[in-house]
Write a protein that holds these residues in place. Sequence first.
Motif, PDB file in Angstrom:
ATOM      1  N   HIS A 177       0.836  -1.211   0.000  1.00 43.66           N
ATOM      2  CA  HIS A 177       0.000   0.000   0.000  1.00 43.66           C
ATOM      3  C   HIS A 177       0.869   1.258   0.000  1.00 43.66           C
ATOM      4  O   HIS A 177       1.846   1.354   0.751  1.00 43.66           O
ATOM      5  CB  HIS A 177      -0.923   0.019   1.227  1.00 43.66           C
ATOM      6  CG  HIS A 177      -2.255  -0.573   0.956  1.00 43.66           C
ATOM      7  ND1 HIS A 177      -2.466  -1.921   0.871  1.00 43.66           N
ATOM      8  CD2 HIS A 177      -3.455   0.014   0.707  1.00 43.66           C
ATOM      9  CE1 HIS A 177      -3.741  -2.153   0.601  1.00 43.66           C
ATOM     10  NE2 HIS A 177      -4.364  -0.993   0.482  1.00 43.66           N
ATOM     11  N   GLU A 178       0.503   2.209  -0.839  1.00 48.10           N
ATOM     12  CA  GLU A 178       1.242   3.471  -0.871  1.00 48.10           C
ATOM     13  C   GLU A 178       0.891   4.343   0.327  1.00 48.10           C
ATOM     14  O   GLU A 178       1.725   5.093   0.824  1.00 48.10           O
ATOM     15  CB  GLU A 178       0.884   4.249  -2.145  1.00 48.10           C
ATOM     16  CG  GLU A 178       1.502   3.672  -3.383  1.00 48.10           C
ATOM     17  CD  GLU A 178       1.101   4.457  -4.618  1.00 48.10           C
ATOM     18  OE1 GLU A 178       0.612   5.599  -4.510  1.00 48.10           O
ATOM     19  OE2 GLU A 178       1.270   3.905  -5.713  1.00 48.10           O
ATOM     20  N   GLY A 179      -0.362   4.299   0.726  1.00 49.02           N
ATOM     21  CA  GLY A 179      -0.757   5.166   1.828  1.00 49.02           C
ATOM     22  C   GLY A 179      -2.040   4.713   2.467  1.00 49.02           C
ATOM     23  O   GLY A 179      -2.920   4.145   1.807  1.00 49.02           O
ATOM     24  N   ILE A 180      -2.136   4.905   3.768  1.00 47.36           N
ATOM     25  CA  ILE A 180      -3.378   4.617   4.497  1.00 47.36           C
ATOM     26  C   ILE A 180      -3.667   5.847   5.345  1.00 47.36           C
ATOM     27  O   ILE A 180      -2.816   6.282   6.125  1.00 47.36           O
ATOM     28  CB  ILE A 180      -3.219   3.376   5.382  1.00 47.36           C
ATOM     29  CG1 ILE A 180      -2.868   2.164   4.508  1.00 47.36           C
ATOM     30  CG2 ILE A 180      -4.488   3.092   6.172  1.00 47.36           C
ATOM     31  CD1 ILE A 180      -2.268   1.039   5.275  1.00 47.36           C
ATOM     32  N   HIS A 181      -4.831   6.413   5.131  1.00 48.29           N
ATOM     33  CA  HIS A 181      -5.155   7.680   5.782  1.00 48.29           C
ATOM     34  C   HIS A 181      -6.356   7.469   6.706  1.00 48.29           C
ATOM     35  O   HIS A 181      -7.400   6.989   6.254  1.00 48.29           O
ATOM     36  CB  HIS A 181      -5.520   8.739   4.736  1.00 48.29           C
ATOM     37  CG  HIS A 181      -4.503   8.837   3.631  1.00 48.29           C
ATOM     38  ND1 HIS A 181      -3.562   9.830   3.553  1.00 48.29           N
ATOM     39  CD2 HIS A 181      -4.269   8.034   2.555  1.00 48.29           C
ATOM     40  CE1 HIS A 181      -2.807   9.651   2.491  1.00 48.29           C
ATOM     41  NE2 HIS A 181      -3.212   8.562   1.866  1.00 48.29           N
TER      42      HIS A 181
END
Length: 357
Positions: free
Chosen positions: A12-16
């Motif tokens: 995953h590139e990003g988890i916000h």
Amino acid sequence: MSLFDSPSFEGHEGIHAFSDEASGLKCIIAVHSTARGPAAGGCRMWNYASSDDALEDALKLSRAMSYKNAMADLELGGGKSVILGDARTQKTPALFEAFGRAVEAVGGRYWTAEDVGVSPTDLAYARKHTRYVAGLDGHAAASGDPSPVTAEGVFRGVRLCVRRALRRDLDGVRVAIQGVGHVGAYLAQKLHAAGAKLILTDVNTEMLRRVADATDAEVVAPGAIFDVDADVFAPCALGGAVSLDTLPRIRARVIAGAANNQLADAEAGRQLFRRGILYAPDYVINGGGIINVAGEIRALGRGEAFDPAWVEDKLDRLTLTLEEVLDQALHERRPTHEVANQIARARIAGAETRAAA
Ligand code: NAD
């Protein structure tokens, strides 16, 4: 297990994570990949037992969107958002406005749309604070209900699988459909028009009766759909229909339907293969809906009206991609879902390499 060790985290590139005290919003936006373009995937509102469960769902769904968008040959990456809460009692305009601000904060790396528990009306509130919303009604770029396009893609996929596994056309072929909601009902109509004999089930008995009457179908109880004498089993309800429990009961030679996450686990996929059942990987055959949504994102980006011809072209190519998966699986004697995963990963890796060059 920590977040980074979770198998679902995979690249995953990003988890916000966002919260807004005033509206009560708690949401997670997972961006799996933007290698092929901005991540796109719907927003689900669900009463998760814990925030860990919500995170796990967001991760699995966003990675699946990367694969689905790659297989549908869209210039989109994969992402998904989940709002923690009860969609029947906890929806408010303020909640979805706060969600819109959250999507905006991700800076255009994620486009949202409808998923379980979220409607176009809800998204209209989000749209006040971000332009990265697809699936709204009432403007020239709007794509409308994706279900008929999903059903058309599934119909073409069923026809292809029947030709390959049974060496015949749909006329007289017996198809068991689990779930006659938005997609299942359209699919039933198309198969009926092509001469297939239908066996239907749904937990919603009123809907079931209506669709069965319109398609001359036989009706069975939900638990009995796995035992019927059918050539094709089309899961169009919830995920996990094909499991080590249900597989021994399924007599169909083809499994091809609209539901997401049809295989309860990877072992069910391997068992299918050993039993000689032809399985159309779910995120390939059901890509019509996201193609429709992508048509809206494209039109919004260009400031143009929605173009049905572009969608039709992508839908044609989706069937060719399914054919490529089936060919490769046959040639290499491997389960179709493993081949599809490999092709999807290669398409994403190819985009990463091009971006880095
Ligand atoms: P829907 O909610 O309109 O229809 C699902 C139907 O399944 C409902 O009628 C429900 O009563 C029935 N159902 C639920 N549990 C059941 C059970 N145990 N046995 C029998 N029937 C049961 O949803 P939909 O939009 O038609 O989507 C169907 C599936 O396809 C879902 O898995 C969805 O994620 C997937 N999908 C939908 C689209 C789309 O364009 N709508 C696109 C891609 C994938």
